[in-house]
Design a protein around this motif. Structure first.
Motif, PDB file in Angstrom:
ATOM      1  N   ASP A 135     -34.720 -14.308  10.095  1.00  0.00           N
ATOM      2  CA  ASP A 135     -33.944 -14.428  11.329  1.00  0.00           C
ATOM      3  C   ASP A 135     -32.476 -14.315  10.972  1.00  0.00           C
ATOM      4  O   ASP A 135     -31.977 -15.044  10.108  1.00  0.00           O
ATOM      5  CB  ASP A 135     -34.200 -15.777  12.004  1.00  0.00           C
ATOM      6  CG  ASP A 135     -35.576 -15.865  12.627  1.00  0.00           C
ATOM      7  OD1 ASP A 135     -36.084 -14.821  13.073  1.00  0.00           O
ATOM      8  OD2 ASP A 135     -36.136 -16.975  12.669  1.00  0.00           O
ATOM      9  N   CYS A 136     -31.775 -13.409  11.651  1.00  0.00           N
ATOM     10  CA  CYS A 136     -30.347 -13.195  11.397  1.00  0.00           C
ATOM     11  C   CYS A 136     -29.587 -13.270  12.707  1.00  0.00           C
ATOM     12  O   CYS A 136     -30.142 -13.014  13.774  1.00  0.00           O
ATOM     13  CB  CYS A 136     -30.116 -11.835  10.753  1.00  0.00           C
ATOM     14  SG  CYS A 136     -30.931 -11.634   9.150  1.00  0.00           S
ATOM     15  N   ARG A 137     -28.298 -13.613  12.608  1.00  0.00           N
ATOM     16  CA  ARG A 137     -27.418 -13.670  13.778  1.00  0.00           C
ATOM     17  C   ARG A 137     -26.013 -13.292  13.363  1.00  0.00           C
ATOM     18  O   ARG A 137     -25.551 -13.667  12.289  1.00  0.00           O
ATOM     19  CB  ARG A 137     -27.355 -15.078  14.353  1.00  0.00           C
ATOM     20  CG  ARG A 137     -28.642 -15.592  14.916  1.00  0.00           C
ATOM     21  CD  ARG A 137     -28.495 -16.947  15.504  1.00  0.00           C
ATOM     22  NE  ARG A 137     -28.430 -16.808  16.948  1.00  0.00           N
ATOM     23  CZ  ARG A 137     -28.556 -17.808  17.801  1.00  0.00           C
ATOM     24  NH1 ARG A 137     -28.711 -19.036  17.367  1.00  0.00           N
ATOM     25  NH2 ARG A 137     -28.503 -17.611  19.096  1.00  0.00           N
ATOM     26  N   ASP A 138     -25.335 -12.560  14.246  1.00  0.00           N
ATOM     27  CA  ASP A 138     -23.908 -12.341  14.074  1.00  0.00           C
ATOM     28  C   ASP A 138     -23.203 -13.630  14.470  1.00  0.00           C
ATOM     29  O   ASP A 138     -23.689 -14.379  15.324  1.00  0.00           O
ATOM     30  CB  ASP A 138     -23.424 -11.202  14.960  1.00  0.00           C
ATOM     31  CG  ASP A 138     -23.927  -9.843  14.494  1.00  0.00           C
ATOM     32  OD1 ASP A 138     -24.236  -9.704  13.297  1.00  0.00           O
ATOM     33  OD2 ASP A 138     -24.012  -8.924  15.332  1.00  0.00           O
ATOM     34  N   PHE A 139     -22.053 -13.885  13.863  1.00  0.00           N
ATOM     35  CA  PHE A 139     -21.298 -15.083  14.206  1.00  0.00           C
ATOM     36  C   PHE A 139     -19.811 -14.779  14.191  1.00  0.00           C
ATOM     37  O   PHE A 139     -19.356 -13.837  13.542  1.00  0.00           O
ATOM     38  CB  PHE A 139     -21.595 -16.245  13.230  1.00  0.00           C
ATOM     39  CG  PHE A 139     -21.073 -16.016  11.841  1.00  0.00           C
ATOM     40  CD1 PHE A 139     -19.791 -16.410  11.481  1.00  0.00           C
ATOM     41  CD2 PHE A 139     -21.860 -15.388  10.891  1.00  0.00           C
ATOM     42  CE1 PHE A 139     -19.311 -16.187  10.193  1.00  0.00           C
ATOM     43  CE2 PHE A 139     -21.389 -15.164   9.606  1.00  0.00           C
ATOM     44  CZ  PHE A 139     -20.109 -15.565   9.248  1.00  0.00           C
ATOM     45  N   THR A 140     -19.050 -15.572  14.928  1.00  0.00           N
ATOM     46  CA  THR A 140     -17.591 -15.572  14.891  1.00  0.00           C
ATOM     47  C   THR A 140     -17.163 -17.018  14.773  1.00  0.00           C
ATOM     48  O   THR A 140     -17.493 -17.835  15.634  1.00  0.00           O
ATOM     49  CB  THR A 140     -16.987 -14.949  16.170  1.00  0.00           C
ATOM     50  OG1 THR A 140     -17.478 -13.624  16.314  1.00  0.00           O
ATOM     51  CG2 THR A 140     -15.469 -14.944  16.108  1.00  0.00           C
ATOM     52  N   HIS A 141     -16.462 -17.341  13.688  1.00  0.00           N
ATOM     53  CA  HIS A 141     -15.995 -18.710  13.467  1.00  0.00           C
ATOM     54  C   HIS A 141     -14.469 -18.677  13.488  1.00  0.00           C
ATOM     55  O   HIS A 141     -13.844 -18.040  12.651  1.00  0.00           O
ATOM     56  CB  HIS A 141     -16.492 -19.230  12.113  1.00  0.00           C
ATOM     57  CG  HIS A 141     -16.387 -20.716  11.996  1.00  0.00           C
ATOM     58  ND1 HIS A 141     -17.335 -21.470  11.357  1.00  0.00           N
ATOM     59  CD2 HIS A 141     -15.457 -21.608  12.433  1.00  0.00           C
ATOM     60  CE1 HIS A 141     -16.982 -22.746  11.396  1.00  0.00           C
ATOM     61  NE2 HIS A 141     -15.835 -22.838  12.057  1.00  0.00           N
ATOM     62  N   THR A 142     -13.893 -19.370  14.470  1.00  0.00           N
ATOM     63  CA  THR A 142     -12.440 -19.433  14.620  1.00  0.00           C
ATOM     64  C   THR A 142     -11.970 -20.829  14.246  1.00  0.00           C
ATOM     65  O   THR A 142     -12.509 -21.819  14.750  1.00  0.00           O
ATOM     66  CB  THR A 142     -12.029 -19.125  16.071  1.00  0.00           C
ATOM     67  OG1 THR A 142     -12.551 -17.845  16.427  1.00  0.00           O
ATOM     68  CG2 THR A 142     -10.520 -19.118  16.232  1.00  0.00           C
ATOM     69  N   VAL A 143     -10.985 -20.902  13.355  1.00  0.00           N
ATOM     70  CA  VAL A 143     -10.390 -22.176  12.951  1.00  0.00           C
ATOM     71  C   VAL A 143      -8.925 -22.140  13.368  1.00  0.00           C
ATOM     72  O   VAL A 143      -8.224 -21.155  13.119  1.00  0.00           O
ATOM     73  CB  VAL A 143     -10.486 -22.391  11.419  1.00  0.00           C
ATOM     74  CG1 VAL A 143      -9.813 -23.700  11.014  1.00  0.00           C
ATOM     75  CG2 VAL A 143     -11.936 -22.360  10.968  1.00  0.00           C
TER      76      VAL A 143
END
Length: 159
Positions: A123-131
């Motif tokens: 199982d894979c997912r794209d992600f966007t992590h903003t700090v």
């Protein structure tokens, strides 16, 4: 005798009402065909709390989930909060619904994920992590896959 008639008449009416019938003919009940619901592929989710805890501890923001420039400015609490948000967004998050987190000294962040995609039986997912640290945004985008052990690893990352 008058009292007997006054009591017996309603009692007899009630008894007869219970015996009444609508007739002897019955109408057959026909059930309409039932369409099967479409099968929706569900992601593999660890079945025990221990598997979730192990995966969370080994899904580290320092392994590509957060912009390296932000990592140097983050405190231990920032990293813990970011790591937890990253794991829960990947594991349980709805596509496009950001998971917010807050750390020390005003450091905040959010993690958004895309839909599950099955790649090489993972199982894979794209992600966007903003700090956000001191008013500056550090954004990291990539793709993470969940290994058979339940751990999420970045397989493709971009700044």
């Amino acid at each position: 005798m008058n009292r007997f008639v006054l009591i017996a008449t309603p009692l007899l009416a009630v008894l007869l009402a219970g015996c009444s019938s609508t007739g002897t003919t019955t109408t057959p009940v026909v059930q309409a065909p039932v369409a099967a619901a479409p099968v929706v592929a569900q992601p593999m989710v660890p079945s025990s709390a221990q598997a979730v805890q192990t995966a969370r501890l080994t899904t580290s923001v320092s392994s590509g989930f957060v912009d390296p420039a932000a990592l140097g400015l983050m405190t231990a609490k920032d990293s813990t909060e970011a790591n937890s948000a990253q794991f829960y967004a990947l594991q349980f998050g709805r596509p496009g619904a950001p998971r917010q987190w807050a750390g020390d000294r005003g450091t905040t962040g959010s993690v958004s994920v895309g839909p599950y995609v099955r790649v090489n039986n993972l199982d894979c997912r794209d992600f966007t992590h903003t700090v956000k640290i001191s008013g500056q945004d550090y954004v990291r985008k990539g793709t993470a896959c969940r290994e058979q052990t339940g751990n999420w690893n970045v397989v493709q990352g971009a700044a």
